[in-house]
Design a protein around this motif. Structure first.
Motif, PDB file in Angstrom:
ATOM      1  N   PRO A 133      -0.297  -0.417   0.085  1.00 26.86           N
ATOM      2  CA  PRO A 133      -0.812  -0.706  -1.255  1.00 26.86           C
ATOM      3  C   PRO A 133      -1.372   0.556  -1.906  1.00 26.86           C
ATOM      4  N   TYR A 134      -1.441   0.531  -3.215  1.00 23.10           N
ATOM      5  CA  TYR A 134      -1.849   1.723  -3.958  1.00 23.10           C
ATOM      6  C   TYR A 134      -3.243   2.200  -3.565  1.00 23.10           C
ATOM      7  N   ASP A 135      -4.178   1.254  -3.311  1.00 24.13           N
ATOM      8  CA  ASP A 135      -5.542   1.687  -3.014  1.00 24.13           C
ATOM      9  C   ASP A 135      -5.627   2.357  -1.641  1.00 24.13           C
ATOM     10  N   GLY A 171       2.434   0.018  -6.050  1.00 19.65           N
ATOM     11  CA  GLY A 171       2.183  -1.386  -6.342  1.00 19.65           C
ATOM     12  C   GLY A 171       1.082  -1.960  -5.462  1.00 19.65           C
ATOM     13  N   THR A 172       1.038  -3.274  -5.354  1.00 19.21           N
ATOM     14  CA  THR A 172      -0.026  -3.954  -4.595  1.00 19.21           C
ATOM     15  C   THR A 172       0.489  -4.744  -3.402  1.00 19.21           C
ATOM     16  N   ASP A 173       1.789  -4.947  -3.296  1.00 20.74           N
ATOM     17  CA  ASP A 173       2.319  -5.846  -2.281  1.00 20.74           C
ATOM     18  C   ASP A 173       3.116  -5.154  -1.172  1.00 20.74           C
ATOM     19  N   GLY A 174       3.266  -3.863  -1.252  1.00 22.28           N
ATOM     20  CA  GLY A 174       4.098  -3.167  -0.271  1.00 22.28           C
ATOM     21  C   GLY A 174       3.369  -2.921   1.045  1.00 22.28           C
ATOM     22  N   ALA A 224      -5.970   9.829 -12.548  1.00 26.22           N
ATOM     23  CA  ALA A 224      -4.522  10.054 -12.546  1.00 26.22           C
ATOM     24  C   ALA A 224      -3.894   9.565 -11.246  1.00 26.22           C
ATOM     25  N   THR A 225      -4.587   9.807 -10.119  1.00 29.00           N
ATOM     26  CA  THR A 225      -4.068   9.341  -8.832  1.00 29.00           C
ATOM     27  C   THR A 225      -4.010   7.823  -8.789  1.00 29.00           C
ATOM     28  N   PHE A 226      -5.064   7.184  -9.286  1.00 27.50           N
ATOM     29  CA  PHE A 226      -5.126   5.716  -9.301  1.00 27.50           C
ATOM     30  C   PHE A 226      -3.980   5.122 -10.124  1.00 27.50           C
ATOM     31  N   ILE A 227      -3.798   5.629 -11.351  1.00 27.85           N
ATOM     32  CA  ILE A 227      -2.775   5.051 -12.231  1.00 27.85           C
ATOM     33  C   ILE A 227      -1.374   5.325 -11.687  1.00 27.85           C
ATOM     34  N   ALA A 228      -1.132   6.576 -11.280  1.00 28.16           N
ATOM     35  CA  ALA A 228       0.201   6.919 -10.783  1.00 28.16           C
ATOM     36  C   ALA A 228       0.515   6.156  -9.494  1.00 28.16           C
TER      37      ALA A 228
END
Length: 503
Positions: free
Chosen positions: A48-50, A42-45, A32-36
């Motif tokens: 990044p989400y990870d 996103g990936t470019d800010g 849930a944390t990964f998807i949310a």
């Protein structure tokens, strides 16, 4: 729909899915944390989400969970736990009326030094239930004493419940009192156990009956070396007894196929009593979240305090002194003591890493990681703003205590504690705020005492250790008792700890 509301709905979905489906709640938390986080960051800010997800991971809490369960596994392997059980029974003088209290004290002591509550219940439940069966003690009485004892010790500053609660309180800059929390847990569980004693047949134990501590038939509970489930009335072990002593760490249902930190007995193929599981039973077993089983040898009598056990007791004292007196990190201290014991007493360290409560570690870290995302998105603030519009923080405090009790009766108490305390932050701030210590203590007690429900891990372990003829009655009685706790405890703790405003 706001992001905050979506995250709250996701959290509720996590609890619901993990309750009705064989999916681990902690793993769901990470997913849930990964998807949310992917859709939020996103990936470019700049973040990044990870990186965001790994930043929410509770590293210090992970070390605490691993450290204390690793040390507890060593103490169990080298017989220190068994020695403590025997010492408690011996200290009672063998009086039947004192044995339930001895079990209460042992489980409380074991959870207070870091044992995971379900694991401790699973270790002591076969001992207590075998004793109850042999001496005609109501199995519900014995089971509730074991559960209450484990819960009483579970909120010590060294234990899992206490560490989770106090860590969340500290991370949210809330006023807390670890010793008051622990003391309140001890007091309420002692009071409940007094009621249990007289409600479920304890009065007849006051006649002065005693146990012969030298009777070899009683070794399975006096020395805590139950390898098999004693059959009713005969005192003999069922097939698979001595050769089937095994240890599992995780959670279980009422099937009793695998017991967290405890012992299970199965008839081998071709032996009397062996049954092939039905499709439904196989599905239930797939729902169990356990780690690998490890053989558990006992090479020496557990009635003696040998070198390894003495060193382990010394290590536990060192842990307590270091954590409470010198304010050293509990997790790092526990791992250090465990490593030192592995060096000077290596026999007890064999298989200890495999007995770390990895399912519990995954559960807590997964839920707390998702809660970290919720805090990053200011869910507590959003919730607080909406509650403030109602102008009734006292009612909101009562509702959150009931939510903790209802959900914990079916799901993980540890997961509930990590999720609900941050959501209570808005009720603890502002002009109309309720007392932080009072609400946190009320929420913690409301979420933990209901573990006596047979749908919760501890209650399920008691049912699993009852004989076949006792099991249905034990299940029904625990269900009535557990749901009565769901209805009563949140209201009582709210009235005593929250409404007066003295905390």
């Amino acid at each position: 729909m706001s992001v905050q509301l979506v995250l709250i709905l996701i959290l509720l979905a996590i609890f619901l899915i993990a309750t009705v489906l064989p999916v681990h709640m902690g793993a769901l938390g990470f997913v849930a944390t990964f998807i949310a986080a992917y859709f939020i960051f996103g990936t470019d800010g700049d973040l990044p989400y990870d990186d965001a997800v790994f930043g929410f991971f509770p590293g210090s809490l992970f070390v605490v969970l691993v450290g204390v369960t690793y040390l507890f596994a060593i103490a169990k392997n080298n017989g220190t736990v068994d020695w403590l059980v025997h010492a408690a029974v011996k200290a009672s003088g063998g009086r039947l009326s004192a044995i339930p209290w001895a079990m209460f004290a042992v489980t409380g002591a074991l959870t207070a030094i870091g044992g995971v509550v379900p694991a401790v219940v699973a270790i002591i439940a076969p001992v207590g239930m075998s004793f109850a069966r042999r001496y005609s003690i109501n199995p519900v009485l014995m089971g509730l004493f074991i559960i209450n004892g484990a819960t009483a010790g579970g909120f010590s500053p060294l234990s899992i419940f206490g560490v989770i609660t106090n860590t969340v309180v500290e991370d949210n800059d809330l006023e807390g009192s670890p010793l008051f929390l622990w003391g309140a847990s001890i007091v309420i569980n002692i009071l409940l156990s007094i009621g249990v004693f007289f409600l479920f047949g304890g009065r007849k134990l006051l006649g002065g009956g005693r146990v012969d501590l030298n009777d070899s038939r009683d070794d399975d509970f006096v020395a805590a070396t139950v390898a098999g489930d004693a059959t009713e009335d005969t005192g003999e072990d069922i097939p698979g007894g001595a050769s089937a002593a095994r240890t599992a760490v995780g959670s279980t249902s009422t099937g009793g196929a695998a017991i967290s930190g405890g012992r299970v007995t199965e008839a081998r193929h071709g032996q009397p009593g062996h049954e092939h599981p039905t499709a439904g039973e196989r599905a239930d077993q797939r729902a169990l979240q356990t780690t690998a089983l490890a053989e558990e040898p006992h090479e020496s009598q557990v009635t003696t305090l040998d070198r390894d056990r003495a060193l382990t007791l010394g290590g536990l004292v060192l842990l307590v002194v270091g954590a409470l007196v010198f304010d050293l990190d509990i997790g790092l201290m526990a791992i250090t003591v465990g490593v030192l014991l592995s060096i000077v007493a290596p026999r007890g360290a064999k298989g200890a890493v495999g007995q770390i409560a990895w399912p519990t570690v995954l559960l807590i870290c997964g839920i707390v990681t998702f809660v970290g995302l919720m805090q990053e998105e200011d869910v507590p603030g959003w919730l607080g703003d909406n509650v403030a519009k109602l102008g009734v923080p006292l009612i909101a405090a009562l509702l959150i205590c009931y939510i903790g009790g209802v959900v914990s009766a079916f799901a993980s108490t540890t997961g509930i504690l990590g999720a609900l305390i941050p959501l209570a932050v808005p009720f603890l701030q502002g002009d109309n705020a309720v007392g932080a210590i009072g609400l946190i203590t009320a929420l913690a007690l409301s979420s933990s005492i209901v573990d006596s429900s047979p749908f919760s891990t501890s209650g399920a372990l008691v049912v699993a250790n009852a004989t076949e003829t006792e099991r249905d009655r034990t299940f029904r009685t625990l269900m009535i008792w557990g749901f009565s706790m769901v209805a009563i405890i949140p209201l009582v703790t709210w009235l005593v700890l929250v409404v007066p405003g003295w905390l």
